[in-house]
Scaffold this active site. Structure first.
Site, PDB file in Angstrom:
ATOM      1  N   CYS A   1       6.844   1.632  22.789  1.00 30.22           N
ATOM      2  CA  CYS A   1       7.792   2.360  23.546  1.00 30.22           C
ATOM      3  C   CYS A   1       8.366   3.718  23.450  1.00 30.22           C
ATOM      4  O   CYS A   1       9.081   4.291  24.172  1.00 30.22           O
ATOM      5  CB  CYS A   1       9.090   1.250  23.615  1.00 30.22           C
ATOM      6  SG  CYS A   1       9.984   1.561  22.083  1.00 30.22           S
TER       7      CYS A   1
ATOM      8  N   HIS B   1      -7.000   8.858  11.392  1.00 33.06           N
ATOM      9  CA  HIS B   1      -6.458   7.465  11.370  1.00 33.06           C
ATOM     10  C   HIS B   1      -5.191   7.157  11.229  1.00 33.06           C
ATOM     11  O   HIS B   1      -4.629   6.338  10.599  1.00 33.06           O
ATOM     12  CB  HIS B   1      -7.146   6.746  10.175  1.00 33.06           C
ATOM     13  CG  HIS B   1      -8.848   6.809  10.709  1.00 33.06           C
ATOM     14  ND1 HIS B   1      -9.794   6.343   9.639  1.00 33.06           N
ATOM     15  CD2 HIS B   1      -9.478   7.037  11.997  1.00 33.06           C
ATOM     16  CE1 HIS B   1     -10.756   6.547  10.517  1.00 33.06           C
ATOM     17  NE2 HIS B   1     -10.807   6.948  11.497  1.00 33.06           N
TER      18      HIS B   1
ATOM     19  N   ASN C   1      -8.098   9.657   5.967  1.00 35.25           N
ATOM     20  CA  ASN C   1      -7.394   9.059   5.004  1.00 35.25           C
ATOM     21  C   ASN C   1      -5.657   8.879   5.543  1.00 35.25           C
ATOM     22  O   ASN C   1      -5.412   9.719   6.372  1.00 35.25           O
ATOM     23  CB  ASN C   1      -7.009   9.510   3.709  1.00 35.25           C
ATOM     24  CG  ASN C   1      -8.543   9.739   3.096  1.00 35.25           C
ATOM     25  OD1 ASN C   1      -9.314   9.045   3.318  1.00 35.25           O
ATOM     26  ND2 ASN C   1      -8.516  10.435   1.866  1.00 35.25           N
TER      27      ASN C   1
ATOM     28  N   ASN D   1     -20.191  13.825  -2.793  1.00 33.21           N
ATOM     29  CA  ASN D   1     -20.032  12.727  -2.870  1.00 33.21           C
ATOM     30  C   ASN D   1     -20.712  12.272  -4.316  1.00 33.21           C
ATOM     31  O   ASN D   1     -22.079  12.583  -4.253  1.00 33.21           O
ATOM     32  CB  ASN D   1     -20.674  11.914  -1.587  1.00 33.21           C
ATOM     33  CG  ASN D   1     -19.970  10.371  -1.547  1.00 33.21           C
ATOM     34  OD1 ASN D   1     -19.934   9.580  -2.586  1.00 33.21           O
ATOM     35  ND2 ASN D   1     -19.807  10.162  -0.330  1.00 33.21           N
TER      36      ASN D   1
ATOM     37  N   ARG E   1       0.939  -1.170   0.104  1.00 34.08           N
ATOM     38  CA  ARG E   1      -0.055  -0.008   0.016  1.00 34.08           C
ATOM     39  C   ARG E   1       0.807   1.185  -0.039  1.00 34.08           C
ATOM     40  O   ARG E   1       0.470   2.427  -0.469  1.00 34.08           O
ATOM     41  CB  ARG E   1      -1.048  -0.088   1.280  1.00 34.08           C
ATOM     42  CG  ARG E   1      -2.158  -0.911   0.942  1.00 34.08           C
ATOM     43  CD  ARG E   1      -3.127  -1.033   2.078  1.00 34.08           C
ATOM     44  NE  ARG E   1      -3.823   0.193   2.357  1.00 34.08           N
ATOM     45  CZ  ARG E   1      -4.612   0.800   3.372  1.00 34.08           C
ATOM     46  NH1 ARG E   1      -4.350   0.138   4.380  1.00 34.08           N
ATOM     47  NH2 ARG E   1      -5.377   1.836   3.280  1.00 34.08           N
TER      48      ARG E   1
ATOM     49  N   THR F   1     -16.622  10.554   1.909  1.00 36.04           N
ATOM     50  CA  THR F   1     -16.876   9.387   3.211  1.00 36.04           C
ATOM     51  C   THR F   1     -18.221   8.914   3.050  1.00 36.04           C
ATOM     52  O   THR F   1     -18.906   9.505   2.717  1.00 36.04           O
ATOM     53  CB  THR F   1     -16.489  10.194   4.434  1.00 36.04           C
ATOM     54  OG1 THR F   1     -16.256   9.199   5.433  1.00 36.04           O
ATOM     55  CG2 THR F   1     -17.220  11.199   4.846  1.00 36.04           C
TER      56      THR F   1
ATOM     57  N   ASP G   1      -3.131   8.343   3.482  1.00 41.50           N
ATOM     58  CA  ASP G   1      -2.248   8.287   2.466  1.00 41.50           C
ATOM     59  C   ASP G   1      -1.204   9.648   2.253  1.00 41.50           C
ATOM     60  O   ASP G   1      -0.624   9.602   1.514  1.00 41.50           O
ATOM     61  CB  ASP G   1      -2.860   8.047   1.247  1.00 41.50           C
ATOM     62  CG  ASP G   1      -4.086   9.182   0.861  1.00 41.50           C
ATOM     63  OD1 ASP G   1      -3.907  10.370   1.202  1.00 41.50           O
ATOM     64  OD2 ASP G   1      -5.042   8.777   0.521  1.00 41.50           O
TER      65      ASP G   1
HETATM   66  N1  APR Z   1     -15.170  11.644  -5.151  1.00 37.41           N
HETATM   67  C1  APR Z   1     -15.668  11.822  -3.746  1.00 37.41           C
HETATM   68  N2  APR Z   1     -16.258  10.869  -3.003  1.00 37.41           N
HETATM   69  C2  APR Z   1     -15.844   9.285  -3.796  1.00 37.41           C
HETATM   70  C3  APR Z   1     -15.421   9.523  -5.082  1.00 37.41           C
HETATM   71  C4  APR Z   1     -15.018  10.500  -5.558  1.00 37.41           C
HETATM   72  N3  APR Z   1     -14.443  10.547  -6.796  1.00 37.41           N
HETATM   73  N4  APR Z   1     -15.463   8.084  -5.151  1.00 37.41           N
HETATM   74  C5  APR Z   1     -15.991   7.333  -4.291  1.00 37.41           C
HETATM   75  N5  APR Z   1     -16.396   8.191  -3.454  1.00 37.41           N
HETATM   76  C6  APR Z   1     -17.133   8.115  -2.170  1.00 37.41           C
HETATM   77  C7  APR Z   1     -18.075   6.727  -2.085  1.00 37.41           C
HETATM   78  O1  APR Z   1     -19.257   6.935  -2.500  1.00 37.41           O
HETATM   79  C8  APR Z   1     -17.954   6.530  -0.522  1.00 37.41           C
HETATM   80  O2  APR Z   1     -19.061   7.277   0.028  1.00 37.41           O
HETATM   81  O3  APR Z   1     -16.167   7.870  -0.986  1.00 37.41           O
HETATM   82  C9  APR Z   1     -16.597   7.033   0.014  1.00 37.41           C
HETATM   83  C10 APR Z   1     -15.600   6.048   0.456  1.00 37.41           C
HETATM   84  O4  APR Z   1     -16.220   5.391   1.489  1.00 37.41           O
HETATM   85  P1  APR Z   1     -15.426   4.380   2.412  1.00 37.41           P
HETATM   86  O5  APR Z   1     -14.621   3.358   1.430  1.00 37.41           O
HETATM   87  O6  APR Z   1     -15.984   3.992   3.345  1.00 37.41           O
HETATM   88  O7  APR Z   1     -14.120   5.372   2.856  1.00 37.41           O
HETATM   89  P2  APR Z   1     -14.113   6.378   4.367  1.00 37.41           P
HETATM   90  O8  APR Z   1     -15.709   6.710   4.337  1.00 37.41           O
HETATM   91  O9  APR Z   1     -13.271   7.245   4.202  1.00 37.41           O
HETATM   92  O10 APR Z   1     -13.981   5.283   5.487  1.00 37.41           O
HETATM   93  C11 APR Z   1     -13.746   5.548   6.667  1.00 37.41           C
HETATM   94  O11 APR Z   1     -13.056   3.178   7.483  1.00 37.41           O
HETATM   95  O12 APR Z   1     -11.902   1.250   6.229  1.00 37.41           O
HETATM   96  C12 APR Z   1     -11.809   2.474   7.172  1.00 37.41           C
HETATM   97  O13 APR Z   1     -10.175   3.478   8.343  1.00 37.41           O
HETATM   98  C13 APR Z   1     -10.772   3.465   7.076  1.00 37.41           C
HETATM   99  O14 APR Z   1     -10.481   5.592   7.034  1.00 37.41           O
HETATM  100  C14 APR Z   1     -11.129   4.541   6.807  1.00 37.41           C
HETATM  101  C15 APR Z   1     -12.672   4.559   7.411  1.00 37.41           C
HETATM  102 ZN    ZN Z   2       9.973  -0.347  21.061  1.00 38.33          ZN
END
Ligand code: APR
Ligand code: ZN
Length: 249
Positions: free
Chosen positions: A134, A122, A105, A218, A73, A193, A107
């Site tokens: 530690c 996160h 995120n 979204n 990743r 999200t 990243d």
């Molecule tokens: N622009 C905007 N939104 C988008 C796009 C785009 N190009 N493509 C997809 N999405 C939206 C999807 O519709 C969805 O609602 O991004 C969202 C991604 O959802 P998740 O995969 O659930 O991501 P997130 O909400 O960041 O997850 C929260 O869950 O897996 C854990 O720790 C991880 O930080 C993450 C947390």
């Molecule tokens: Zn250590």
């Protein structure tokens, strides 16, 4: 795609805002080619379930497996570049009296786009810390001791990515900063999200309780649509440059 009316309503919310807090999720990095957590379960790694790869129990059971998955990743993220959505948010700070960028995120793409003081709920995949907590921490994976996974040079435990895994609590200081930003803003912009993962998903409701307007970007439905004043149904890299143009600071 959103209608012109919706975009105009969203632009009005932004024009009136003085204190803006932004909450981003995996969707803001989708157009940079970074798969969401669930999308990442493809190819080589599809037979493993997320709890096996991203939990303290999973790591204890097979540290090299989890380490290799994160190394993969990290490479993917290193090859990705910030998109127009990250860039629009990076230059947006200057137009508000107060501005805070909160992300789920790991990243690091907001920082690479030029955003400063990003509140990373996160953690960050590029950082590494000691599994035994530690205190040993590396900002840059290139500085790590060799091994798969490497051992902590101080206590001999495993090293692990500095991210929040399933079953782990968020860093209280980081969460407090995010909650402060949410309760102090008059506009909360929620981008990419699903709104499924708490406590991050609770921030827009907190902002609302303190009187803020909520704007969701979204392309798909999300759990946060119901509390939004305006929902822009478009990808982040399309909607954000339109709503936060470079020449309107
Ligand atoms: N622009 C905007 N939104 C988008 C796009 C785009 N190009 N493509 C997809 N999405 C939206 C999807 O519709 C969805 O609602 O991004 C969202 C991604 O959802 P998740 O995969 O659930 O991501 P997130 O909400 O960041 O997850 C929260 O869950 O897996 C854990 O720790 C991880 O930080 C993450 C947390
Ligand atoms: Zn250590």
């Amino acid at each position: 795609m959103s209608s012109a009316d919706t975009l105009a309503a969203a632009a009005r919310l932004i024009a009136r805002a003085r204190r803006c807090a932004v909450l981003t999720g995996a969707g803001v990095s989708a157009e940079s080619g970074v798969p969401t957590f669930r999308d990442a379960q493809t190819g080589l790694w599809s037979r493993f379930d997320p709890a096996q790869l991203a939990s303290p129990e999973g790591f204890r059971a097979d540290p090299p497996l989890v380490w290799r998955w994160y190394a993969w990743r990290r490479e993917l993220v290193a090859r990705a570049v910030p998109n127009a959505g990250h860039l629009a948010l990076a230059r947006a700070g200057g137009r508000f009296e107060q501005f805070a960028l909160v992300t789920q995120n790991v990243d690091g793409l907001h920082a690479r786009a030029g955003s400063r003081d990003v509140i990373e709920l996160h953690g960050n995949i590029l950082r590494t810390k000691c599994f035994a907590e530690c205190g040993v921490r590396y900002e840059d994976a290139a500085a790590l001791p060799a091994g798969e996974p490497p051992r902590c040079p101080s206590c001999g435990s495993w090293l692990r990515p500095d991210v929040v895994w399933f079953g782990e609590v968020l860093d209280p200081a980081v969460l407090a900063r995010a909650e402060e930003a949410a309760s102090a803003c008059d506009l909360m912009l929620v981008v990419g999200t699903s709104g499924l993962v708490y406590p991050a998903a609770g921030l827009p409701a907190l902002a609302r309780r303190y009187g803020a307007r909520v704007l969701v970007v979204n392309p798909n439905e999300s759990e946060l649509d119901d509390l939004a004043d305006v929902v822009v149904r478009a990808p982040a890299a399309v909607a954000l440059p339109a709503l936060l143009p470079a020449d309107a600071t």
